[in-house]
Design a protein around this motif. Structure first.
Motif, mmCIF file in Angstrom:
data_model
loop_
_atom_site.group_PDB
_atom_site.id
_atom_site.type_symbol
_atom_site.label_atom_id
_atom_site.label_comp_id
_atom_site.label_asym_id
_atom_site.label_seq_id
_atom_site.Cartn_x
_atom_site.Cartn_y
_atom_site.Cartn_z
ATOM 1 N N ILE A 20 0.843 -1.098 -0.025
ATOM 2 C CA ILE A 20 -0.035 -0.230 -0.125
ATOM 3 C C ILE A 20 0.858 1.220 -0.141
ATOM 4 O O ILE A 20 0.612 2.150 -0.649
ATOM 5 C CB ILE A 20 -0.976 -0.115 1.354
ATOM 6 N N ALA A 21 1.868 1.422 0.939
ATOM 7 C CA ALA A 21 2.881 2.479 0.994
ATOM 8 C C ALA A 21 3.476 2.573 -0.280
ATOM 9 O O ALA A 21 3.660 3.812 -0.808
ATOM 10 C CB ALA A 21 3.918 2.166 1.840
ATOM 11 N N LEU A 22 3.778 1.592 -1.271
ATOM 12 C CA LEU A 22 4.416 1.670 -2.537
ATOM 13 C C LEU A 22 3.422 2.191 -3.362
ATOM 14 O O LEU A 22 3.807 2.962 -4.484
ATOM 15 C CB LEU A 22 5.071 0.272 -3.003
ATOM 16 N N LEU A 23 2.281 1.785 -3.672
ATOM 17 C CA LEU A 23 1.165 2.084 -4.247
ATOM 18 C C LEU A 23 0.941 3.497 -4.286
ATOM 19 O O LEU A 23 0.794 4.370 -5.246
ATOM 20 C CB LEU A 23 -0.086 1.130 -4.273
ATOM 21 N N LEU A 24 1.021 4.266 -2.939
ATOM 22 C CA LEU A 24 0.756 5.434 -2.993
ATOM 23 C C LEU A 24 2.027 6.557 -3.060
ATOM 24 O O LEU A 24 1.941 7.501 -2.803
ATOM 25 C CB LEU A 24 0.297 5.803 -1.437
ATOM 26 N N SER A 25 3.412 5.933 -3.186
ATOM 27 C CA SER A 25 4.240 6.567 -3.090
ATOM 28 C C SER A 25 4.594 7.218 -4.683
ATOM 29 O O SER A 25 3.868 6.801 -5.568
ATOM 30 C CB SER A 25 5.484 5.916 -2.783
ATOM 31 N N ASP A 26 5.454 8.200 -4.637
ATOM 32 C CA ASP A 26 5.667 8.784 -6.099
ATOM 33 C C ASP A 26 6.649 7.695 -7.043
ATOM 34 O O ASP A 26 6.701 7.999 -8.083
ATOM 35 C CB ASP A 26 6.546 9.844 -5.715
ATOM 36 N N LYS A 32 2.694 9.008 -12.783
ATOM 37 C CA LYS A 32 3.522 10.054 -14.078
ATOM 38 C C LYS A 32 2.531 9.941 -15.374
ATOM 39 O O LYS A 32 2.875 10.511 -16.213
ATOM 40 C CB LYS A 32 4.876 9.050 -14.251
ATOM 41 N N ASN A 33 1.280 9.278 -15.287
ATOM 42 C CA ASN A 33 0.419 9.344 -16.205
ATOM 43 C C ASN A 33 0.185 10.844 -16.831
ATOM 44 O O ASN A 33 -0.008 11.571 -15.944
ATOM 45 C CB ASN A 33 -0.900 8.530 -15.913
ATOM 46 N N GLU A 34 0.188 10.961 -17.773
ATOM 47 C CA GLU A 34 -0.046 12.454 -18.701
ATOM 48 C C GLU A 34 -1.306 13.146 -17.866
ATOM 49 O O GLU A 34 -1.075 14.284 -17.698
ATOM 50 C CB GLU A 34 -0.117 12.089 -20.060
ATOM 51 N N GLU A 35 -2.384 12.264 -17.753
ATOM 52 C CA GLU A 35 -3.630 13.073 -17.456
ATOM 53 C C GLU A 35 -3.512 13.248 -15.914
ATOM 54 O O GLU A 35 -4.026 14.384 -15.385
ATOM 55 C CB GLU A 35 -4.863 11.655 -17.477
ATOM 56 N N PHE A 36 -2.802 12.202 -14.879
ATOM 57 C CA PHE A 36 -2.743 12.559 -13.794
ATOM 58 C C PHE A 36 -1.706 13.846 -13.213
ATOM 59 O O PHE A 36 -1.878 14.679 -12.504
ATOM 60 C CB PHE A 36 -2.275 11.305 -12.853
ATOM 61 N N VAL A 37 -0.849 14.094 -14.049
ATOM 62 C CA VAL A 37 0.106 15.168 -14.029
ATOM 63 C C VAL A 37 -0.541 16.382 -14.379
ATOM 64 O O VAL A 37 -0.516 17.316 -13.498
ATOM 65 C CB VAL A 37 1.555 15.049 -14.927
ATOM 66 N N LEU A 38 -1.566 16.363 -15.506
ATOM 67 C CA LEU A 38 -2.293 17.502 -15.784
ATOM 68 C C LEU A 38 -3.076 17.881 -14.717
ATOM 69 O O LEU A 38 -3.155 19.105 -14.504
ATOM 70 C CB LEU A 38 -2.748 17.273 -17.144
ATOM 71 N N ILE A 39 -3.879 17.075 -14.148
ATOM 72 C CA ILE A 39 -4.659 17.306 -13.069
ATOM 73 C C ILE A 39 -4.078 17.871 -11.796
ATOM 74 O O ILE A 39 -4.438 18.894 -11.273
ATOM 75 C CB ILE A 39 -5.724 15.978 -12.766
ATOM 76 N N THR A 40 -2.835 17.390 -11.674
ATOM 77 C CA THR A 40 -2.395 17.996 -10.310
ATOM 78 C C THR A 40 -1.848 19.425 -10.642
ATOM 79 O O THR A 40 -1.898 20.270 -9.675
ATOM 80 C CB THR A 40 -1.093 16.960 -9.928
#
Length: 181
Positions: A20-26, A32-40
């Protein structure tokens, strides 16, 4: 036998917590998905908007009543096409956004990017369209009307459903004013 079972159980629990910690880590590549980066970046950009009066009213109202989903969840849903994305991926996006941004930051993003209908995106555009005023000129009732529309802009549309909107706004006003007491 019991000691061995406990060791296995706690070992699995530790492995699960590390996953879980790995899944929520950077380090998780989905962030790094383009959509996620754009939303942030859009959430960060939305912080420049002065929407404190809306956030204050919204928080007063929703402190008293349960909200079906939080603004961070709405923000995460903006990233993906909700019908074609796995529930796990949406949940990871939601948890990461919730970890990175506060409730108010996500709410600002939602206010800036919400579709109020009639192709009116964002609270500034909706204010001009529905009330022919800038957001600074709105009175409290008009602000509450726009906040009510966040729940369902089709159902609480002041043009198509005047009676339904009036009832909802009356309820939210009572809740808001009861918070002051």
């Amino acid at each position: 036998m019991l000691k061995k079972s406990l060791k296995i159980f706690f070992g699995l629990l530790i492995i699960l917590m590390l996953m879980i910690a790995l899944l929520l880590s950077d380090f998780n590549p989905i962030y790094k998905n383009e959509e996620f980066v754009l939303i942030t970046k859009e959430v960060q950009k939305a912080q420049k908007e002065d929407l404190h009066s809306f956030i204050s009213i919204y928080n007063k109202i929703y402190k008293k009543i349960e909200e079906p989903n939080c603004p961070c969840q709405n923000t995460a849903n903006k990233i993906t096409n909700i019908h074609y994305t796995s529930l796990t991926k949406r949940a990871l996006y939601w948890l990461k956004i919730e970890k990175e941004f506060s409730h108010d930051e996500c709410l600002k993003f939602v206010l800036v990017h919400y579709d109020f209908g009639y192709r009116k995106i964002g609270i500034k555009t909706a204010s001009k369209f529905f009330f022919n005023k800038s957001i600074e000129e709105l009175n409290e009732r008009e602000k509450i009307t726009l906040i009510a529309m966040l729940k369902n802009s089709g159902l609480y549309n002041p043009i198509r459903n005047k009676k339904g909107v009036k009832n909802r706004v009356d309820l939210l006003e009572r809740i808001s004013h009861n918070q002051n007491k």
